[in-house]
Design a protein around this motif. Structure first.
Motif, PDB file in Angstrom:
ATOM      1  N   ILE A  20       0.843  -1.184   0.000  1.00 27.91           N
ATOM      2  CA  ILE A  20       0.000   0.000   0.000  1.00 27.91           C
ATOM      3  C   ILE A  20       0.884   1.242   0.000  1.00 27.91           C
ATOM      4  CG2 ILE A  20      -1.807   1.257   1.230  1.00 27.91           C
ATOM      5  CD1 ILE A  20      -2.748  -1.494   0.316  1.00 27.91           C
ATOM      6  N   ARG A  21       0.787   2.035  -1.031  1.00 28.42           N
ATOM      7  CA  ARG A  21       1.466   3.337  -1.155  1.00 28.42           C
ATOM      8  C   ARG A  21       2.918   3.332  -0.703  1.00 28.42           C
ATOM      9  NH1 ARG A  21      -0.597   7.253   2.031  1.00 28.42           N
ATOM     10  NH2 ARG A  21      -1.856   5.840   3.271  1.00 28.42           N
ATOM     11  N   GLY A  22       3.658   2.291  -1.050  1.00 22.07           N
ATOM     12  CA  GLY A  22       5.079   2.246  -0.733  1.00 22.07           C
ATOM     13  C   GLY A  22       5.378   1.944   0.726  1.00 22.07           C
ATOM     14  N   MET A  23       4.345   1.766   1.543  1.00 19.17           N
ATOM     15  CA  MET A  23       4.572   1.398   2.936  1.00 19.17           C
ATOM     16  C   MET A  23       4.905  -0.091   3.002  1.00 19.17           C
ATOM     17  SD  MET A  23       1.529   3.450   4.921  1.00 19.17           S
ATOM     18  CE  MET A  23       0.157   2.883   3.920  1.00 19.17           C
ATOM     19  N   ARG A  24       5.392  -0.526   4.120  1.00 20.97           N
ATOM     20  CA  ARG A  24       5.673  -1.950   4.303  1.00 20.97           C
ATOM     21  C   ARG A  24       4.432  -2.678   4.801  1.00 20.97           C
ATOM     22  NH1 ARG A  24      10.749  -3.274   3.390  1.00 20.97           N
ATOM     23  NH2 ARG A  24      12.294  -1.628   3.373  1.00 20.97           N
ATOM     24  N   LEU A  25       3.303  -2.290   4.282  1.00 21.89           N
ATOM     25  CA  LEU A  25       2.035  -2.950   4.565  1.00 21.89           C
ATOM     26  C   LEU A  25       1.572  -3.566   3.256  1.00 21.89           C
ATOM     27  CD1 LEU A  25      -0.230  -3.564   6.551  1.00 21.89           C
ATOM     28  CD2 LEU A  25      -1.269  -1.401   5.926  1.00 21.89           C
ATOM     29  N   ARG A  26       1.608  -4.889   3.217  1.00 20.51           N
ATOM     30  CA  ARG A  26       1.281  -5.591   1.980  1.00 20.51           C
ATOM     31  C   ARG A  26      -0.223  -5.653   1.757  1.00 20.51           C
ATOM     32  NH1 ARG A  26       4.009 -11.085   3.266  1.00 20.51           N
ATOM     33  NH2 ARG A  26       2.762 -10.617   5.086  1.00 20.51           N
ATOM     34  N   VAL A  27      -0.605  -5.734   0.502  1.00 21.01           N
ATOM     35  CA  VAL A  27      -2.009  -5.923   0.148  1.00 21.01           C
ATOM     36  C   VAL A  27      -2.529  -7.177   0.844  1.00 21.01           C
ATOM     37  CG1 VAL A  27      -3.555  -6.502  -1.758  1.00 21.01           C
ATOM     38  CG2 VAL A  27      -1.874  -4.673  -2.032  1.00 21.01           C
ATOM     39  N   SER A  28      -1.725  -8.225   0.866  1.00 19.51           N
ATOM     40  CA  SER A  28      -2.149  -9.475   1.500  1.00 19.51           C
ATOM     41  C   SER A  28      -2.398  -9.297   2.994  1.00 19.51           C
ATOM     42  CB  SER A  28      -1.135 -10.589   1.247  1.00 19.51           C
ATOM     43  OG  SER A  28       0.118 -10.263   1.807  1.00 19.51           O
ATOM     44  N   ASP A  29      -1.663  -8.408   3.655  1.00 17.52           N
ATOM     45  CA  ASP A  29      -1.896  -8.149   5.079  1.00 17.52           C
ATOM     46  C   ASP A  29      -3.285  -7.569   5.296  1.00 17.52           C
ATOM     47  OD1 ASP A  29       0.730  -8.963   5.689  1.00 17.52           O
ATOM     48  OD2 ASP A  29       1.498  -6.922   5.423  1.00 17.52           O
ATOM     49  N   VAL A  30      -3.646  -6.604   4.470  1.00 21.76           N
ATOM     50  CA  VAL A  30      -4.967  -5.975   4.568  1.00 21.76           C
ATOM     51  C   VAL A  30      -6.054  -7.005   4.281  1.00 21.76           C
ATOM     52  CG1 VAL A  30      -6.483  -4.213   3.584  1.00 21.76           C
ATOM     53  CG2 VAL A  30      -4.080  -3.683   4.003  1.00 21.76           C
ATOM     54  N   LEU A  31      -5.861  -7.803   3.238  1.00 19.92           N
ATOM     55  CA  LEU A  31      -6.860  -8.807   2.883  1.00 19.92           C
ATOM     56  C   LEU A  31      -6.989  -9.876   3.969  1.00 19.92           C
ATOM     57  CD1 LEU A  31      -5.981  -9.230  -0.894  1.00 19.92           C
ATOM     58  CD2 LEU A  31      -7.864  -7.903   0.106  1.00 19.92           C
ATOM     59  N   ASP A  32      -5.873 -10.274   4.582  1.00 19.15           N
ATOM     60  CA  ASP A  32      -5.924 -11.249   5.666  1.00 19.15           C
ATOM     61  C   ASP A  32      -6.740 -10.723   6.843  1.00 19.15           C
ATOM     62  OD1 ASP A  32      -4.436 -13.185   4.349  1.00 19.15           O
ATOM     63  OD2 ASP A  32      -2.535 -12.623   5.315  1.00 19.15           O
ATOM     64  N   LEU A  33      -6.529  -9.462   7.183  1.00 19.73           N
ATOM     65  CA  LEU A  33      -7.284  -8.867   8.289  1.00 19.73           C
ATOM     66  C   LEU A  33      -8.778  -8.847   7.988  1.00 19.73           C
ATOM     67  CD1 LEU A  33      -4.896  -5.904   9.144  1.00 19.73           C
ATOM     68  CD2 LEU A  33      -5.420  -7.860  10.625  1.00 19.73           C
ATOM     69  N   LEU A  34      -9.123  -8.394   6.795  1.00 23.51           N
ATOM     70  CA  LEU A  34     -10.537  -8.338   6.420  1.00 23.51           C
ATOM     71  C   LEU A  34     -11.129  -9.739   6.365  1.00 23.51           C
ATOM     72  CD1 LEU A  34     -10.379  -5.605   3.629  1.00 23.51           C
ATOM     73  CD2 LEU A  34     -11.151  -5.323   5.995  1.00 23.51           C
ATOM     74  N   GLY A  35     -10.382 -10.683   5.837  1.00 27.53           N
ATOM     75  CA  GLY A  35     -10.848 -12.067   5.751  1.00 27.53           C
ATOM     76  C   GLY A  35     -11.033 -12.712   7.112  1.00 27.53           C
ATOM     77  N   ALA A  36     -10.282 -12.233   8.102  1.00 31.57           N
ATOM     78  CA  ALA A  36     -10.406 -12.759   9.455  1.00 31.57           C
ATOM     79  C   ALA A  36     -11.563 -12.112  10.213  1.00 31.57           C
ATOM     80  CB  ALA A  36      -9.100 -12.547  10.215  1.00 31.57           C
ATOM     81  N   GLY A  37     -12.258 -11.200   9.542  1.00 30.35           N
ATOM     82  CA  GLY A  37     -13.420 -10.573  10.161  1.00 30.35           C
ATOM     83  C   GLY A  37     -13.153  -9.258  10.857  1.00 30.35           C
ATOM     84  N   VAL A  38     -11.931  -8.732  10.724  1.00 28.13           N
ATOM     85  CA  VAL A  38     -11.628  -7.430  11.313  1.00 28.13           C
ATOM     86  C   VAL A  38     -12.349  -6.370  10.489  1.00 28.13           C
ATOM     87  CG1 VAL A  38      -9.780  -5.813  11.906  1.00 28.13           C
ATOM     88  CG2 VAL A  38      -9.387  -8.276  12.108  1.00 28.13           C
TER      89      VAL A  38
END
Length: 73
Positions: A20-38
């Motif tokens: 995401i925007r050059g940060m060390r936050l991967r798209v997969s990290d965001v998707l994992d959180l959402l998929g876990a119900g966060v």
């Protein structure tokens, strides 16, 4: 700004995985959180540099990625 422009790929960062925007936050990290119900609100609260449009971009990127045809030999 086009939502997908928020997704960056840098071979020297996070093993070249989409971030995401050059940060060390991967798209997969965001998707994992959402998929876990966060909830989106909780993700935004836990990552103050993240914007709602970043989450939308991650979802759009994932939708396009899985809809991309692949040929196998």
């Amino acid at each position: 700004m086009n939502l997908l422009e928020r997704i960056t790929v840098n071979p020297a960062q996070c093993g070249g995985r989409p971030c995401i925007r050059g940060m060390r936050l991967r798209v997969s990290d965001v998707l994992d959180l959402l998929g876990a119900g966060v909830s989106i609100e909780d993700v935004l609260a836990d990552y103050p540099d993240l914007e709602r449009e970043d989450i939308q971009a991650a979802l759009l990127w994932a939708a396009r990625y899985i809809n991309h045809p692949r040929l196998s030999a």
